[in-house]
Design a protein around this motif. Structure first.
Motif, mmCIF file in Angstrom:
data_model
loop_
_atom_site.group_PDB
_atom_site.id
_atom_site.type_symbol
_atom_site.label_atom_id
_atom_site.label_comp_id
_atom_site.label_asym_id
_atom_site.label_seq_id
_atom_site.Cartn_x
_atom_site.Cartn_y
_atom_site.Cartn_z
ATOM 1 N N CYS A 1 6.846 8.669 9.218
ATOM 2 C CA CYS A 1 7.242 7.267 9.168
ATOM 3 C C CYS A 1 7.484 6.857 7.713
ATOM 4 N N ALA A 2 8.552 6.076 7.518
ATOM 5 C CA ALA A 2 8.922 5.689 6.153
ATOM 6 C C ALA A 2 8.027 4.581 5.595
ATOM 7 N N TYR A 3 7.231 3.925 6.453
ATOM 8 C CA TYR A 3 6.467 2.771 5.975
ATOM 9 C C TYR A 3 5.148 3.208 5.304
ATOM 10 N N HIS A 4 4.204 3.737 6.079
ATOM 11 C CA HIS A 4 2.924 4.153 5.486
ATOM 12 C C HIS A 4 2.738 5.664 5.497
ATOM 13 N N GLY A 5 3.758 6.378 5.944
ATOM 14 C CA GLY A 5 3.732 7.831 5.800
ATOM 15 C C GLY A 5 3.028 8.616 6.876
ATOM 16 N N TRP A 6 2.683 7.993 7.995
ATOM 17 C CA TRP A 6 2.047 8.788 9.049
ATOM 18 C C TRP A 6 3.064 9.814 9.561
ATOM 19 N N LYS A 7 2.580 11.031 9.762
ATOM 20 C CA LYS A 7 3.474 12.075 10.275
ATOM 21 C C LYS A 7 3.080 12.453 11.698
ATOM 22 N N PHE A 8 4.088 12.594 12.538
ATOM 23 C CA PHE A 8 3.859 12.960 13.940
ATOM 24 C C PHE A 8 4.552 14.276 14.242
ATOM 25 N N GLY A 9 3.850 15.135 14.978
ATOM 26 C CA GLY A 9 4.406 16.433 15.344
ATOM 27 C C GLY A 9 5.368 16.317 16.509
ATOM 28 N N LEU A 10 5.961 17.432 16.871
ATOM 29 C CA LEU A 10 6.926 17.448 17.969
ATOM 30 C C LEU A 10 6.308 16.995 19.286
ATOM 31 N N ASP A 11 4.993 17.163 19.425
ATOM 32 C CA ASP A 11 4.317 16.737 20.656
ATOM 33 C C ASP A 11 3.791 15.305 20.569
ATOM 34 N N GLY A 12 4.098 14.604 19.488
ATOM 35 C CA GLY A 12 3.675 13.211 19.347
ATOM 36 C C GLY A 12 2.309 13.028 18.714
ATOM 37 N N GLN A 13 1.618 14.111 18.434
ATOM 38 C CA GLN A 13 0.298 13.999 17.820
ATOM 39 C C GLN A 13 0.433 13.660 16.332
ATOM 40 N N ASP B 141 -0.848 13.712 10.064
ATOM 41 C CA ASP B 141 -1.109 13.397 8.659
ATOM 42 C C ASP B 141 -1.085 11.892 8.435
ATOM 43 N N MET B 142 -2.130 11.412 7.723
ATOM 44 C CA MET B 142 -2.198 10.005 7.311
ATOM 45 C C MET B 142 -2.528 9.991 5.830
ATOM 46 N N PRO B 143 -1.535 9.831 4.988
ATOM 47 C CA PRO B 143 -1.758 9.949 3.544
ATOM 48 C C PRO B 143 -2.797 8.980 2.999
ATOM 49 N N SER B 144 -2.965 7.827 3.641
ATOM 50 C CA SER B 144 -3.893 6.829 3.097
ATOM 51 C C SER B 144 -5.337 7.077 3.516
ATOM 52 N N GLU B 145 -5.566 8.002 4.432
ATOM 53 C CA GLU B 145 -6.928 8.282 4.893
ATOM 54 C C GLU B 145 -7.601 9.300 3.969
ATOM 55 N N PRO B 146 -8.920 9.180 3.781
ATOM 56 C CA PRO B 146 -9.607 10.200 2.980
ATOM 57 C C PRO B 146 -9.494 11.576 3.639
ATOM 58 N N ARG B 147 -9.614 12.593 2.826
ATOM 59 C CA ARG B 147 -9.411 13.970 3.291
ATOM 60 C C ARG B 147 -10.310 14.319 4.478
ATOM 61 N N GLU B 148 -11.532 13.801 4.470
ATOM 62 C CA GLU B 148 -12.478 14.171 5.529
ATOM 63 C C GLU B 148 -12.292 13.348 6.812
ATOM 64 N N SER B 149 -11.384 12.377 6.784
ATOM 65 C CA SER B 149 -11.180 11.516 7.957
ATOM 66 C C SER B 149 -10.558 12.289 9.115
ATOM 67 N N SER B 150 -11.005 11.980 10.324
ATOM 68 C CA SER B 150 -10.415 12.604 11.513
ATOM 69 C C SER B 150 -9.635 11.573 12.338
ATOM 70 N N PHE B 151 -9.310 10.461 11.705
ATOM 71 C CA PHE B 151 -8.646 9.389 12.437
ATOM 72 C C PHE B 151 -7.293 9.824 13.003
ATOM 73 N N ALA B 152 -6.569 10.658 12.263
ATOM 74 C CA ALA B 152 -5.239 11.091 12.719
ATOM 75 C C ALA B 152 -5.321 11.754 14.089
ATOM 76 N N ALA B 153 -6.391 12.465 14.336
ATOM 77 C CA ALA B 153 -6.511 13.179 15.613
ATOM 78 C C ALA B 153 -6.598 12.227 16.795
ATOM 79 N N LYS B 154 -6.933 10.955 16.517
ATOM 80 C CA LYS B 154 -7.068 9.986 17.617
ATOM 81 C C LYS B 154 -5.766 9.251 17.913
ATOM 82 N N VAL B 155 -4.750 9.499 17.110
ATOM 83 C CA VAL B 155 -3.495 8.755 17.279
ATOM 84 C C VAL B 155 -2.409 9.678 17.827
#
Ligand code: FES
Length: 227
Positions: A88-100, A103-117
């Motif tokens: 995404c061009a706004y905050h940089g979240w990246k989604f894979g081909l399956d929609g998962q 990557d969330m550039p603004s989240e700390p490295r140890e965060s697992s929040f991306a896995a929930k989106v």
């Protein structure tokens, strides 16, 4: 004459509608393969009432994702195509081909929040020079072995025309023999002399398949997309 209720039943194809559920059981043509360059610009498409973005990764894999980012609703039309997904061009979240979300550039490295989106994304395949997607429940059926989809791309011709109408109008107009005979201009009539003219003009999405050897065969494909 259909009742208003029956008309609505037949013509509405969005998520959760009866016809939408039915049509989502089939593989649906999205684009001609040549319309998406590897790692190139994305394309907006609308299928069964859903606004989607089609793209091709630099490695050549096609993907389809919901147009609007689940974070703040930015359009993936402005997204950046990357290997195995789109960002995404706004905050940089990246989604894979399956929609998962991967990557969330603004989240700390140890965060697992991306896995929930997870975002809307549909599996894609390419065959016969056409990109297909399946929008139904898990367990897609096999892609039908239409003759022209089994031939080498060099042996087929594709054409595409956008029809600004409901899917049922297109189907009805294309499938009634009496309509074709009485309303189709001479230039769209199939003749021995001009098979190419017939195939190029008579339908929005069409494909003439020609055997490498043996008798010539023609196959038509009518889109099941609409709004
Ligand atoms: S709107 Fe897409 S990452 Fe924020």
């Amino acid at each position: 004459m259909l009742s208003k209720a029956d008309d609505t039943l037949l013509t509405r194809t969005g998520p959760g509608t009866a016809m939408g559920d039915l049509l989502r059981r089939y593989w649906i043509p999205v684009l001609q393969s040549g319309e998406l360059a590897p790692g190139g610009r994305v394309k907006r498409v609308q299928l069964l009432g859903e606004r989607l973005i089609a793209y091709r990764t630099p490695g050549g894999t096609p993907g389809v994702i919901g147009e609007f980012c689940p974070h703040r609703g930015a359009s993936f039309y402005w997204g950046r195509v990357e290997e195995a997904g789109v960002r995404c061009a706004y905050h940089g979240w990246k989604f894979g081909l399956d929609g998962q979300c991967v990557d969330m550039p603004s989240e700390p490295r140890e965060s697992s929040f991306a896995a929930k989106v997870c975002h809307t994304a549909y599996p894609c395949v390419e065959r016969g020079g056409v990109m297909w997607t399946y929008m139904g429940p898990p367990g897609p059926p096999p892609l039908p072995d239409l003759e022209w989809t089994l031939l080498p791309v060099a042996h087929v011709f594709t054409s595409k025309r956008v029809q600004d109408c409901n899917w049922f109008q297109a189907l009805e107009g294309a499938s009634i023999p009496a309509t074709s005979r009485s309303c189709t201009p001479p230039s769209t009539t199939r003749t021995r002399r001009s098979p190419a003219t017939w195939t190029a003009r008579a339908s929005g999405w069409g494909r003439r398949s020609r055997r490498a050897t043996g008798p010539r065969a023609s196959t038509w494909w009518t889109p099941t997309t609409g709004c």
